[in-house]
Design an enzyme around this catalytic site. Structure first.
Site, PDB file in Angstrom:
ATOM      1  N   SER A 197       0.830  -1.206   0.000  1.00 10.29           N
ATOM      2  CA  SER A 197       0.000   0.000   0.000  1.00 10.29           C
ATOM      3  C   SER A 197       0.859   1.248   0.000  1.00 10.29           C
ATOM      4  CB  SER A 197      -0.914   0.028   1.229  1.00 10.29           C
ATOM      5  OG  SER A 197      -1.649   1.234   1.258  1.00 10.29           O
TER       6      SER A 197
ATOM      7  N   LYS B 179      -4.467  -6.875   3.292  1.00 10.46           N
ATOM      8  CA  LYS B 179      -4.439  -5.758   2.337  1.00 10.46           C
ATOM      9  C   LYS B 179      -5.843  -5.476   1.796  1.00 10.46           C
ATOM     10  CE  LYS B 179      -2.716  -2.676  -0.531  1.00 10.46           C
ATOM     11  NZ  LYS B 179      -3.680  -2.439  -1.569  1.00 10.46           N
TER      12      LYS B 179
ATOM     13  N   HIS C  42      -7.600  -3.592   4.447  1.00 12.19           N
ATOM     14  CA  HIS C  42      -7.017  -2.246   4.389  1.00 12.19           C
ATOM     15  C   HIS C  42      -7.740  -1.416   3.332  1.00 12.19           C
ATOM     16  CE1 HIS C  42      -4.400   0.619   2.277  1.00 12.19           C
ATOM     17  NE2 HIS C  42      -3.710   0.784   3.391  1.00 12.19           N
ATOM     18  N   ASN C  43      -7.918  -1.993   2.150  1.00 10.19           N
ATOM     19  CA  ASN C  43      -8.584  -1.267   1.069  1.00 10.19           C
ATOM     20  C   ASN C  43     -10.057  -1.022   1.378  1.00 10.19           C
ATOM     21  OD1 ASN C  43      -6.090  -1.615  -0.102  1.00 10.19           O
ATOM     22  ND2 ASN C  43      -6.893  -2.166  -2.101  1.00 10.19           N
TER      23      ASN C  43
ATOM     24  N   GLU D  20     -10.192   1.801   3.619  1.00  8.92           N
ATOM     25  CA  GLU D  20      -9.894   2.954   2.753  1.00  8.92           C
ATOM     26  C   GLU D  20     -11.141   3.420   1.997  1.00  8.92           C
ATOM     27  OE1 GLU D  20      -7.732   3.055  -1.512  1.00  8.92           O
ATOM     28  OE2 GLU D  20      -6.463   2.305   0.115  1.00  8.92           O
TER      29      GLU D  20
END
Length: 623
Positions: free
Chosen positions: A290, A345, A348-349, A352
Site C-alpha cells: 500500500s 491488504k 485495508h482497502n 480505505e
C-alpha cells in the site's frame, strides 16, 4: 567492464582469461602494457612507486573506456591501492565490476617462486603486500579454490539478488526504491512490437540510481540473471494475468525459488497459487503493498503472507524498501500463513473505501452549507490537529487545486470507479458473518454514483433536494466524522480478527495496525492510537482510550445524521456508523421476532431466554 585484481602471482591472468571466455569478452593482461622503464625497474628487483604506475594505469583506463564503448572487456591488473582503482574507474562511472583474488603471502610466494621467465622477481612480492589496500564493494574470492570454482563464485556474485517482473507505475517505483537501498536488481517488462518496446532498458537509462540494474525483455535471460534461490516480485495486474505469468516463468525456475505477488490479488487465489507452486517445489509469498506510486518509491506499507521461513529469506529486501514507523521500524511484518497477507491488504482497502466515502460526505455537507472548495479545504486543514490522516491531507490538496479560475474538483464527473478489493471485502464480511457494514456501504455508494444517467432522470421526476443550509456547526461535523471513523476501523479490525479465528492464522492485530501507521493510504493519528489499544484488546469499542471519545462524539453524529436525513442529503457511511453502533450497544434487539418468523415458515428453531441450557425449540405457530 571487469577488472581482476590482486598481488602478482594470485592468478589474475588465468582467472581473467576464463572469465573473458565465459562472458565472451576480450581479455587484456595489464602486465603487457607496462612501459619499458617499469619492466626494467622490476627486473632489477626495485618496486614501482605511484609515479611509475600512474602512466600505466592511465593507459589501461583508456583501453577500458574504448572497449566499454564496444561491448566491454576483462582486464587483469594488480590495482593495489584505492587511488589506482580511482584512475582505472575514470569515465566508467558505476559500470565496473571488481574481482579481488585474495590469498596469504606464503600461498602466493610459493606460486611466484615457481614462475619462469617473468620480469618480476619473487622478492618484490613483499612490497606489493605492504601497499595493498583491500577494495570495498568487490567480489572477493579465495585463491585456494580451483579456477572453475572461482569462476562459478564470480558468476554467482555478479548476478542480481532480486528480480522485479512488470514495470508499470508501481513496479518502476519499487525498482527505484530497491536500487536506492543498494540492492543489485534485474528488471523485466514484456516486449510487444509497436506497443511495449525496450521498456526496461529505457527505464534504466532514465534514472541514475538504476545504473547497475540489469534490464530484460526476455524471460529466460531475466531469470538466469538472478542468484539462486531466485527472488522475483510480480507487479502485474491481479487476476488471470498472474496465472499466465507464473506459467511463463515456471519452465525457467529451479526448486526453492521464490515468487512474490505484490499486486492486489484475491486471498483465496493466493492460497490456491501457493498450493500449486508448492507441488512444483517453488515458494510463493502473497504481499499486499500500500502507498500508491509515491509510497512504492519512498517507502510503502507491506503485508506479506506465506511460509514464515520463506518470508525470512525475502524480509531483508522488503524491510529495507518499506516505510518506517515512529520508532524507525519497517512498516513491513510477517502477517501469517497462506493468503493472510492479501486478506489484510483487502481489508485495508475496504477501510480505505469507507474513509474516502466519509470525506466525500463531509465535503457534501460543507458545500450544502454554502462553502466553496477552498473554504472547505480551510475547514479540513483546521481538523488536522485532532483528526489528521493521509486521506485528509490529500483531500485538502484536491479541494485547493484550480484550473484557471475554477476548482478542478467541480469539473470531475461524479462517477467513482473501483478495482475489486472493496467488492472482495464485502463478500468476505458476508461469508464470515461479520457486520463490516461501512465497507459495503462505501462500495454501494460508488456503485450508485456510477448510475449517473438514472440519477439525473430520477431527480427530474422527484425534484431537486432541499438546498437550504443544514443546522450544523463545523465542529459537529468534525465530531461526527471522528465517530464514524472509529466505527469504520472497529469493523475492519473485527473482520481481520474473525478471519484469523476462522482460518487459524493467529494474526497480531496491533502489529498490523503498526505497519499501517506509515507508507499506506490509511495512515492516520487514529491508527497510531490503535497500535497501543490493540495490545490490550481486540475490541476497540471497550478500550479505555476509545470509550470517552465515542461518548463525546455521539451527540454530534446523531445531530448530523438527523439533519442530513431531514434535508434529503445522502450520507450512507455516516448513517451506517451510528446505526451499527446503536445495534452493537443494544442488549435486547428485535432479532427475536426474526428468529420466530424463521421458525414459523422454515422450522429453523430458536433458543429461549428463560432456558440457560442452550436447547433449541420449535413451535407449531398456526395451531
Amino acid at each position: 567492464m571487469i577488472y581482476v585484481m590482486g598481488v602478482s602471482g594470485c592468478g589474475k591472468t588465468t582467472i581473467g582469461k576464463l572469465l573473458a571466455e565465459e562472458f565472451k569478452l576480450p581479455f587484456f593482461d595489464g602486465d603487457d602494457f607496462h612501459p619499458k622503464n617499469n619492466i626494467k625497474k622490476m627486473s632489477e628487483g626495485k618496486p614501482l612507486n605511484d609515479a611509475d604506475r600512474e602512466g600505466w594505469l592511465q593507459i589501461l583506463n583508456k583501453l577500458a573506456v574504448a572497449q566499454f564503448q564496444d561491448k566491454g572487456c576483462v582486464i587483469a591488473c594488480s590495482a593495489l591501492k584505492e587511488s589506482y582503482r580511482t584512475i582505472l574507474n575514470s569515465n566508467l562511472e558505476s559500470n565496473v565490476k571488481w574481482v579481488y583474488l585474495n590469498g596469504t603471502f606464503n600461498e602466493i610466494y610459493s606460486r611466484v617462486s615457481k614462475r619462469k621467465n617473468h620480469f618480476m622477481p619473487p622478492e618484490l612480492l613483499k612490497s606489493q603486500f605492504e601497499i595493498l589496500e583491500t577494495p570495498r564493494n568487490c567480489i572477493e574470492v579465495c585463491i585456494t579454490k580451483t579456477p572453475l570454482e572461482i569462476i562459478k563464485t564470480i558468476k554467482d556474485s555478479m548476478k542480481s539478488k532480486f528480480g522485479l517482473f512488470g514495470l508499470g507505475v508501481m513496479g518502476k517505483s519499487l525498482c527505484r526504491n530497491l536500487a536506492k537501498n543498494g540492492f543489485e536488481i534485474s528488471m523485466f517488462n514484456r516486449h510487444v512490437d509497436g506497443v511495449e518496446e525496450n521498456v526496461a532498458i529505457n527505464f534504466k537509462n532514465e534514472f541514475k540510481e538504476l545504473s547497475e540494474a540489469q534490464p530484460f525483455d526476455t524471460i529466460s535471460d531475466f531469470v538466469n540473471s538472478l542468484q539462486t534461490p531466485r527472488k522475483i516480485m510480480l507487479m502485474v495486474n491481479a487476476g488471470k494475468i498472474i496465472d499466465l505469468v507464473i506459467d511463463d516463468l515456471l519452465p525457467h525456475l529451479s526448486e526453492g525459488d521464490i515468487l512474490i505477488d505484490g499486486g492486489n490479488s484475491n486471498y483465496k487465489k493466493t492460497k490456491e497459487r501457493a498450493g500449486y507452486l508448492k507441488s512444483k517445489n517453488i515458494h510463493f509469498i502473497g504481499a499486499g503493498v500500500s502507498g500508491g506510486e509515491e509510497g512504492a518509491l519512498k517507502g510503502p506499507s507491506i503485508m506479506p503472507g506465506g511460509d514464515k521461513e520463506v518470508y525470512k529469506m525475502v524480509a531483508p529486501f522488503l524491510n529495507a524498501i518499506s516505510a518506517k514507523d515512529k520508532n524507525n521500524l519497517p512498516c513491513c511484518t510477517y502477517i501469517g500463513p497462506e493468503g493472510s497477507g492479501h486478506f489484510v491488504k483487502m481489508v485495508h482497502n475496504g477501510i480505505e473505501y469507507a474513509e474516502m466515502q466519509l470525506l466525500a460526505e463531509v465535503y457534501d455537507i460543507l458545500r450544502t452549507n454554502g462553502n466553496n472548495p477552498s473554504e472547505i479545504a480551510a475547514i479540513l486543514e483546521g481538523w488536522q490537529s485532532s483528526a489528521n490522516s493521509y486521506l485528509l491531507e490529500i483531500t485538502v490538496a484536491i479541494l485547493q487545486k484550480k484550473e484557471g479560475n475554477d476548482w478542478l474538483v467541480e469539473k470531475i464527473m461524479d462517477k467513482a470507479g473501483n478495482k475489486g478489493t472493496g467488492n472482495w471485502a464485502t463478500i468476505a464480511t458476508a461469508e464470515l458473518g461479520v457486520p463490516s457494514s461501512l465497507i459495503s456501504s462505501a462500495l454501494f455508494a460508488r456503485y450508485t454514483s456510477f448510475y449517473k444517467e438514472d440519477r439525473v432522470k430520477l431527480e427530474e421526476i422527484y425534484g431537486a433536494k432541499n438546498s437550504q443550509k443544514l443546522k450544523l456547526t463545523n465542529n459537529q461535523v468534525l465530531e461526527a466524522y471522528q465517530f464514524a471513523r472509529i466505527i469504520n476501523h472497529y469493523q475492519g479490525i473485527k473482520l481481520i480478527s474473525e478471519a484469523s479465528k476462522a482460518y487459524n492464522w493467529e494474526l497480531n492485530l496491533s502489529e498490523i495496525a503498526r505497519v499501517w501507521t506509515n507508507g499506506c493510504i490509511i495512515k492516520s493519528m487514529l491508527m497510531q492510537d490503535l497500535v497501543e489499544v490493540l495490545k490490550e484488546t481486540n475490541n476497540i469499542l471497550v478500550a479505555k482510550k476509545i470509550e470517552p471519545q465515542l461518548k463525546k462524539f455521539k451527540p454530534s453524529i446523531n445531530k448530523v445524521v438527523s439533519e442530513c436525513v431531514l434535508n434529503e442529503l445522502a450520507i450512507s457511511c455516516f448513517s451506517e456508523s451510528v446505526n451499527s453502533f446503536n445495534a452493537y450497544t443494544t442488549a435486547n434487539s428485535p432479532a427475536n421476532l426474526i428468529q420466530a418468523q424463521r421458525d414459523y415458515f422454515g422450522a429453523h428453531t430458536y433458543q429461549r431466554v428463560d432456558d440457560e441450557t442452550g436447547v433449541f425449540y420449535h413451535t407449531k405457530w398456526n395451531n
